[in-house]
Design an enzyme around this catalytic site. Sequence first.
Site, mmCIF file in Angstrom:
data_model
loop_
_atom_site.group_PDB
_atom_site.id
_atom_site.type_symbol
_atom_site.label_atom_id
_atom_site.label_comp_id
_atom_site.label_asym_id
_atom_site.label_seq_id
_atom_site.Cartn_x
_atom_site.Cartn_y
_atom_site.Cartn_z
ATOM 1 N N ALA A 206 -19.699 -25.325 2.531
ATOM 2 C CA ALA A 206 -19.468 -26.525 3.345
ATOM 3 C C ALA A 206 -17.969 -26.784 3.465
ATOM 4 O O ALA A 206 -17.162 -25.983 2.989
ATOM 5 C CB ALA A 206 -20.159 -27.718 2.703
ATOM 6 N N ASN A 207 -17.585 -27.882 4.093
ATOM 7 C CA ASN A 207 -16.177 -28.272 4.124
ATOM 8 C C ASN A 207 -16.059 -29.784 3.959
ATOM 9 O O ASN A 207 -17.067 -30.483 3.843
ATOM 10 C CB ASN A 207 -15.500 -27.765 5.405
ATOM 11 N N ARG A 208 -14.841 -30.280 3.935
ATOM 12 C CA ARG A 208 -14.612 -31.671 3.543
ATOM 13 C C ARG A 208 -14.785 -32.680 4.682
ATOM 14 O O ARG A 208 -14.529 -33.861 4.496
ATOM 15 C CB ARG A 208 -13.190 -31.831 2.997
#
Length: 397
Positions: A206-208
Amino acid sequence: MLAGKRIVLGVTGGIAAYKSVELCRRLIDAGAHVVPVMTAGAERFLGTTTLSALASEPVRTRLWDDPETPIPHTKLGQNADLVLVAPATARIIGAYAAGLSTDLLTNVLLATRAPVVVCPAMHTEMWEHPAVVDNVATLRARGVHVVDPESGRLAGGDVGAGRLASPESIVAAVEAVLAPGDLTGQRVVVSAGGTREPIDAVRVLANRSSGKQGYALAAEAAARGAAVTLVSTVDLPTPGGVELVPVETADEMKSAMDRLAPTADVVVMAAAVADFRPADPSDGKLKKRDGVPVISLEPTPDILAGLGAAKPDGQVLVGFAAETDDLAANAAEKLDAKRLDLIVANDVSAPETGFAHDTNAVTILAPDSPACTVPLADKRTIAAAVFDRVVQIRSGG
Ligand code: CTP
């Protein structure tokens, strides 16, 4: 501007209830048809006779006492062009944010699809209480228009933030909400959030990205009259009037965007799409006993580049650029390579900007135009600056 507009004026139980009389007069003078609704608390501060005499219809106070209209809240809610709550106490704000229907006014608020303007008035301690702050933020995120209280003298001689906004400001806010928006009749598609690419049955890459900027863009476009579809990976409150298409992976987002973009007037790719994904995700859970896995990655499709290549005539295509170095140069390269009309670049490593923050600071670039910088502001303000530029481009500017 308000001629013939049917406005339900909700008055709740605060000292500022007396100011609703002046507000009602001004709305009537501006040509509105005002239907007053008072809560039990409001009746402790104001008699019904005054508002009944000034408004277009007698005051309503109860869900149950009208023999001609057994379900007054649906009729009031459905027929309204706008519902205005002034003053709005902490109680009504909390009840509305929580979806509680305990009296006629809360029922009207839940039964209406019309725009709602809420004008809080309360003591500073209450206005700044975290519960009230959260409830107001929830309402704003759903597309409710909140007219912030002013600072000044409060009941009991105290001074601080919490005084009901002036009748002029409230009438101006109502007029602005009812004015036809500059995106009326246009179809806008916005993507939001970071994609999640499966590693195995329980883990994702995932990412932020929080999705907050994308949601602010969707809310802003809807407030300007557009028919908005939001393609999102995150679980935030859907802004009022916005159609939600939930997705998770880059592939799912690509399918949704490819389906929706051809008929859209404006497409905004605010999502943080994974550039790489596990090439061979496991159907089951990877077990610790099998040792540290080696996860090989493969590229995902560049959704925005695909939309740029297939862009219909007249569509405005907007990309975002998340950068940590050489912001303007990198963004300009993406603007050109993906055939965009606009790119919104932000420095995701700077304090208070980018991922997960409520604020952002961006540089907006368009082909053959000077860059425009929007300094640190809440994400809705950034969204407004983006759509100001979009509207300019659509009108040939
Ligand atoms: N984007 C996309 N599909 C991808 C990657 C990015 O549609 N697979 C879109 C994003 O939604 C954004 C724009 O492209 O609007 C730029 O994304 P960004 O991550 O800043 O740049 P990349 O093109 O991925 O390049 P890099 O990561 O090397 O900076």
